[in-house]
Motif scaffolding. Structure first.
Motif, mmCIF file in Angstrom:
data_model
loop_
_atom_site.group_PDB
_atom_site.id
_atom_site.type_symbol
_atom_site.label_atom_id
_atom_site.label_comp_id
_atom_site.label_asym_id
_atom_site.label_seq_id
_atom_site.Cartn_x
_atom_site.Cartn_y
_atom_site.Cartn_z
ATOM 1 N N LEU A 79 0.635 -1.186 0.067
ATOM 2 C CA LEU A 79 0.036 -0.048 0.095
ATOM 3 C C LEU A 79 0.866 1.170 -0.097
ATOM 4 O O LEU A 79 1.992 1.209 0.658
ATOM 5 C CB LEU A 79 -0.868 0.087 1.376
ATOM 6 N N PHE A 80 0.566 2.043 -0.906
ATOM 7 C CA PHE A 80 1.357 3.370 -1.095
ATOM 8 C C PHE A 80 0.795 4.511 -0.301
ATOM 9 O O PHE A 80 -0.106 5.155 -0.950
ATOM 10 C CB PHE A 80 1.450 3.587 -2.238
ATOM 11 N N ASN A 81 0.956 4.807 1.223
ATOM 12 C CA ASN A 81 0.552 5.764 1.762
ATOM 13 C C ASN A 81 1.038 7.024 1.579
ATOM 14 O O ASN A 81 2.254 7.312 2.033
ATOM 15 C CB ASN A 81 0.348 5.288 3.309
ATOM 16 N N ILE A 82 0.523 7.931 0.627
ATOM 17 C CA ILE A 82 1.194 9.057 0.390
ATOM 18 C C ILE A 82 0.521 10.339 1.378
ATOM 19 O O ILE A 82 0.572 11.523 1.203
ATOM 20 C CB ILE A 82 0.943 9.637 -0.943
ATOM 21 N N GLY A 83 -0.457 9.883 2.163
ATOM 22 C CA GLY A 83 -1.154 10.747 3.396
ATOM 23 C C GLY A 83 -0.538 10.979 4.518
ATOM 24 O O GLY A 83 -1.168 11.732 5.312
ATOM 25 N N GLY A 84 0.628 10.854 4.609
ATOM 26 C CA GLY A 84 1.430 10.936 5.938
ATOM 27 C C GLY A 84 1.339 12.366 6.324
ATOM 28 O O GLY A 84 1.068 12.824 7.552
ATOM 29 N N GLU A 85 1.445 13.313 5.508
ATOM 30 C CA GLU A 85 1.297 14.820 5.765
ATOM 31 C C GLU A 85 0.004 15.057 6.472
ATOM 32 O O GLU A 85 -0.123 15.846 7.551
ATOM 33 C CB GLU A 85 1.247 15.555 4.531
ATOM 34 N N GLY A 86 -0.975 14.705 5.631
ATOM 35 C CA GLY A 86 -2.491 15.077 6.450
ATOM 36 C C GLY A 86 -2.659 14.234 7.788
ATOM 37 O O GLY A 86 -3.375 15.006 8.644
ATOM 38 N N GLN A 87 -2.161 12.957 7.813
ATOM 39 C CA GLN A 87 -2.369 12.236 8.884
ATOM 40 C C GLN A 87 -1.622 13.088 10.065
ATOM 41 O O GLN A 87 -2.052 12.872 11.167
ATOM 42 C CB GLN A 87 -1.753 10.813 8.723
ATOM 43 N N PHE A 147 -6.790 13.430 0.788
ATOM 44 C CA PHE A 147 -7.079 13.807 2.115
ATOM 45 C C PHE A 147 -5.998 14.353 2.654
ATOM 46 O O PHE A 147 -6.201 15.131 3.988
ATOM 47 C CB PHE A 147 -7.001 12.459 2.868
ATOM 48 N N ASN A 148 -4.807 14.772 2.088
ATOM 49 C CA ASN A 148 -4.049 15.658 2.628
ATOM 50 C C ASN A 148 -4.272 17.043 2.372
ATOM 51 O O ASN A 148 -4.414 17.923 3.353
ATOM 52 C CB ASN A 148 -2.781 15.536 1.744
ATOM 53 N N PHE A 149 -5.047 17.430 1.252
ATOM 54 C CA PHE A 149 -5.740 18.693 1.002
ATOM 55 C C PHE A 149 -6.878 19.022 1.963
ATOM 56 O O PHE A 149 -7.168 20.092 2.553
ATOM 57 C CB PHE A 149 -5.996 18.839 -0.518
ATOM 58 N N ILE A 150 -7.783 17.870 2.138
ATOM 59 C CA ILE A 150 -9.027 18.232 3.004
ATOM 60 C C ILE A 150 -8.509 18.374 4.402
ATOM 61 O O ILE A 150 -8.923 19.127 5.310
ATOM 62 C CB ILE A 150 -9.788 16.850 2.942
ATOM 63 N N ALA A 151 -7.371 17.858 4.888
ATOM 64 C CA ALA A 151 -6.798 17.768 6.166
ATOM 65 C C ALA A 151 -6.454 19.272 6.688
ATOM 66 O O ALA A 151 -6.798 20.010 7.406
ATOM 67 C CB ALA A 151 -5.663 16.863 6.577
ATOM 68 N N SER A 152 -5.800 19.851 5.364
ATOM 69 C CA SER A 152 -5.398 21.071 5.604
ATOM 70 C C SER A 152 -6.456 22.213 5.682
ATOM 71 O O SER A 152 -6.189 23.090 6.532
ATOM 72 C CB SER A 152 -4.451 21.521 4.395
ATOM 73 N N ALA A 280 2.275 23.143 10.354
ATOM 74 C CA ALA A 280 3.402 22.567 11.386
ATOM 75 C C ALA A 280 4.320 21.456 10.859
ATOM 76 O O ALA A 280 5.341 20.961 11.297
ATOM 77 C CB ALA A 280 2.946 22.156 12.590
ATOM 78 N N THR A 281 3.576 20.401 9.741
ATOM 79 C CA THR A 281 4.500 19.551 9.237
ATOM 80 C C THR A 281 5.659 19.766 8.403
ATOM 81 O O THR A 281 6.314 18.972 8.437
ATOM 82 C CB THR A 281 3.197 18.636 8.456
ATOM 83 N N GLU A 282 5.507 20.868 7.881
ATOM 84 C CA GLU A 282 6.254 21.175 6.785
ATOM 85 C C GLU A 282 6.976 20.414 5.891
ATOM 86 O O GLU A 282 8.149 20.248 5.748
ATOM 87 C CB GLU A 282 7.810 21.960 7.673
ATOM 88 N N GLY A 283 5.980 19.378 5.212
ATOM 89 C CA GLY A 283 6.601 18.521 4.476
ATOM 90 C C GLY A 283 7.210 17.211 4.689
ATOM 91 O O GLY A 283 7.598 16.314 4.093
ATOM 92 N N ALA A 284 7.194 17.088 6.013
ATOM 93 C CA ALA A 284 7.655 15.879 6.786
ATOM 94 C C ALA A 284 6.894 14.617 6.270
ATOM 95 O O ALA A 284 7.527 13.439 6.173
ATOM 96 C CB ALA A 284 7.712 15.970 8.184
ATOM 97 N N GLY A 285 5.694 14.643 5.980
ATOM 98 C CA GLY A 285 4.982 13.701 5.729
ATOM 99 C C GLY A 285 5.520 13.005 4.139
ATOM 100 O O GLY A 285 5.769 11.661 3.973
#
Length: 364
Positions: A79-87, A147-152, A280-285
């Protein structure tokens, strides 16, 4: 039989990829009229030459350990989870709720409570894309990006309309109470006679991240659930034949992944900023993807890769501050490392595999 030894896959290929990225980076620095040797010295001095530099390097590395582990767990289930930023953003919301609205008597209890709530919020944000993948066939890459954009947007609404103190112009919550402030490495090391910079943001979250590396290793390679995750990742057909439920594994792997990404917030929100801010995440996801790729989805590899990217972030900041090398070029250098350790992995892997195959045939 494997095409090459395990050590070559884990050590040799990433090392060659790093060397190629370093050579291209040196050529770029030369092209703008700067000295690449002096640039490397500046990066090493800025990131590792003082306890303050080490403090920032370890602070960034802590973020990348959490997000790298999150991506790695999902990778094992294919599974390719690219949603770490939003999470991680929603994990920050969990930390803020825990720290602002629960009266903790001591930071140790606050760390446990805030970490649990951060993991819960991160896991909850990963659960919806996981369910859409498992039940509806929606691709996990597309849904986690969305979901990254929705989280933001959700976080922006909450900070502006509900959580921002009256009269404040910042898109941020109030400062957390003093009882939940996490001890820095300076405060942890001072009692044993080790001097560490007071200004450095590295804190006790580093120890939590290292513990998470150990626990993920135990989970993936020493438990039945870990075996099922790896079996499903290697062959969905084989896993089905063995009675492993794809829906269950997809959900469980993504919940663990989201929880790990959410726990990053104990470092950047609770440990460093001591309040929740919008960016706060600054791209770490996203960096966590490169960390997992470079670390071959192994917790120890993720630990080492996180340290490398922490060095690149802090060393790059020093370069941008003290030299004429533009900040944009620092981003390019970081991108080259990601490119060679991730997207161009096969460019290095295939010649190495052929070399080991020819050596094996020569011995035979």
């Amino acid at each position: 039989m494997d095409k090459m030894p395990k050590w070559a896959d884990v050590v040799l290929i990433p090392l060659i990829s790093l060397i190629l990225a370093a050579i291209l980076s040196a050529l770029l620095i030369l092209a703008i009229g700067e000295d690449p040797v002096a640039a490397v010295k500046m990066m090493v001095s800025g990131a590792l030459g003082s306890t303050n530099g080490w403090g920032y390097t370890l602070y960034y590395a802590t973020n990348f350990m959490f997000t790298g582990l999150a991506v790695a767990v999902a990778f094992h289930a294919r599974l390719f989870n690219i949603g770490g930023e939003g999470q991680a953003m929603l994990g920050g919301l969990g930390v803020a709720i825990a720290c602002l609205y629960i009266p903790w008597p001591h930071w140790t209890l606050a760390l446990i409570g805030a970490g649990a709530l951060a993991a819960l919020f991160g896991a909850a944000w990963a659960a919806i894309p996981a369910w859409l993948q498992a039940k509806r066939g929606s691709h996990i890459v597309i849904t986690t990006i969305m979901f990254n954009f929705i989280a933001s947007a959700v976080l922006n609404y909450l900070l502006v309309n509900l959580m921002r103190p009256k009269g404040s112009m910042d898109t941020a919550t109030a400062r957390f109470p003093g009882t939940v402030h996490l001890p820095t490495l300076h405060e942890l090391l001072a009692p044993i006679g080790i001097h560490f910079s007071k200004a450095a943001p590295a804190n006790v979250s580093l120890l939590v991240a290292v513990a998470a590396c150990v626990l993920v290793w135990l989970l993936i390679w020493r438990t039945r659930l870990g075996y099922e995750i790896r079996a499903y990742g290697h062959s969905e057909t084989g896993a089905l034949y063995a009675g492993i439920s794809p829906v269950r594994i997809t959900m469980v792997a993504m919940l663990i992944s989201g929880g790990l990404a959410g726990m990053m917030a104990i470092n950047n929100v609770m440990g460093e900023a001591e309040r929740l801010m919008l960016n706060a995440t600054e791209g770490a996801g996203f960096i966590g993807i490169a960390v997992a790729l470079m670390g071959r989805s192994h917790p120890f590899g993720v630990f080492l890769a996180a340290l490398l990217f922490g060095f690149l972030y802090q060393g790059g900041a020093e370069l941008a501050l003290w030299t004429k090398i533009p900040a944009e070029l620092i981003v390019v250098i970081q991108a080259l490392v990601i490119l060679f350790t991730g997207a161009l992995d096969n460019m290095v892997r295939m010649p190495i595999e052929k070399l080991f195959l020819s050596l094996r045939k020569g011995r035979a």
